[in-house]
Design a protein around this motif. Structure first.
Motif, PDB file in Angstrom:
ATOM      1  N   SER A   1      23.258  32.652  77.477  1.00 30.88           N
ATOM      2  CA  SER A   1      22.206  32.161  78.366  1.00 30.88           C
ATOM      3  C   SER A   1      22.280  30.817  79.121  1.00 30.88           C
ATOM      4  O   SER A   1      23.090  29.880  78.464  1.00 30.88           O
ATOM      5  CB  SER A   1      20.699  32.288  77.763  1.00 30.88           C
ATOM      6  OG  SER A   1      20.386  33.774  77.408  1.00 30.88           O
TER       7      SER A   1
ATOM      8  N   ARG B   1      11.524  32.994  83.055  1.00 33.99           N
ATOM      9  CA  ARG B   1      12.962  32.979  82.635  1.00 33.99           C
ATOM     10  C   ARG B   1      13.218  32.344  81.239  1.00 33.99           C
ATOM     11  O   ARG B   1      14.038  32.948  80.480  1.00 33.99           O
ATOM     12  CB  ARG B   1      13.813  32.064  83.801  1.00 33.99           C
ATOM     13  CG  ARG B   1      13.850  32.774  84.745  1.00 33.99           C
ATOM     14  CD  ARG B   1      14.419  31.832  86.033  1.00 33.99           C
ATOM     15  NE  ARG B   1      14.515  32.677  87.186  1.00 33.99           N
ATOM     16  CZ  ARG B   1      14.869  32.305  88.375  1.00 33.99           C
ATOM     17  NH1 ARG B   1      15.144  30.815  88.313  1.00 33.99           N
ATOM     18  NH2 ARG B   1      14.772  32.903  89.503  1.00 33.99           N
TER      19      ARG B   1
ATOM     20  N   GLN C   1      16.247  34.750  79.803  1.00 35.83           N
ATOM     21  CA  GLN C   1      17.308  34.316  80.752  1.00 35.83           C
ATOM     22  C   GLN C   1      17.957  33.063  80.558  1.00 35.83           C
ATOM     23  O   GLN C   1      19.032  32.769  80.785  1.00 35.83           O
ATOM     24  CB  GLN C   1      16.518  34.888  82.272  1.00 35.83           C
ATOM     25  CG  GLN C   1      17.684  34.827  83.376  1.00 35.83           C
ATOM     26  CD  GLN C   1      17.017  35.070  84.510  1.00 35.83           C
ATOM     27  OE1 GLN C   1      15.809  35.502  84.813  1.00 35.83           O
ATOM     28  NE2 GLN C   1      17.749  35.085  85.586  1.00 35.83           N
TER      29      GLN C   1
END
Length: 170
Positions: A25, A52, A57
């Protein structure tokens, strides 16, 4: 009155193993101003940034001193937050964050890199957290940190971006 959570909550997340998906990530350090926008004011302009972080993410990384500042700022009277609201904001972020020491194995070489001195000494901890965690980005709205983004000295370590630029970049 502070919540005294930074040591308790951060310690409980500090020993989390970093799995291969976390290491892949994008690693980001968020400064306190950005955290307040995300977790106190729920600034709709940055909803995608928060998503996110929370969906993995982006891997949010921090340090004990950065988390302690967030906790301290949550208690500022101008925010008018009740203890439960401060606790909720802090714990919501703390659940998503990985402390820099757990990432040192990933970026041990970066931890020896020299950093420029920030004009505001209180902001130096964010530069150190980004370096020590081998972060890709330091996301900030702080002018003293953004001045350093225009210099070339951090080019090989990490980028300093505004929340808007971070969202536009990735």
């Amino acid at each position: 009155m502070t919540l005294g959570l930074s040591g308790q909550i951060a310690a409980s997340f500090a020993d989390q193993p970093i799995d291969s998906t976390t290491r892949k990530s994008l690693r980001v350090v968020l400064d306190t101003n950005v955290l307040v926008s995300l977790y106190v004011f729920a600034d709709s302009r940055f909803t995608a940034l928060r998503e996110r972080i929370e969906n993995g993410q982006w891997c949010a990384v921090s340090s004990d001193s950065c988390l302690a500042e967030f906790e301290r700022v949550l208690a500022y009277p101008q925010f008018g937050l009740a203890c439960a609201e401060r606790h909720a904001a802090y714990t919501h972020y703390a659940r998503c964050v990985t402390l820099a020491p757990t990432l040192l194995a990933v970026g041990a070489a970066a931890s020896t890199s020299a950093l420029p001195q920030c004009q505001d000494p209180d902001d130096q901890k964010f530069l150190e957290a980004a370096r020590d965690s081998s972060a890709d980005w330091l996301v900030t709205s702080d002018k003293a940190l953004l001045v350093l983004a225009r210099r070339d000295r951090l080019r090989n370590l990490f980028r300093i971006l505004t929340p808007e630029a971070a969202l536009a970049t990735f």
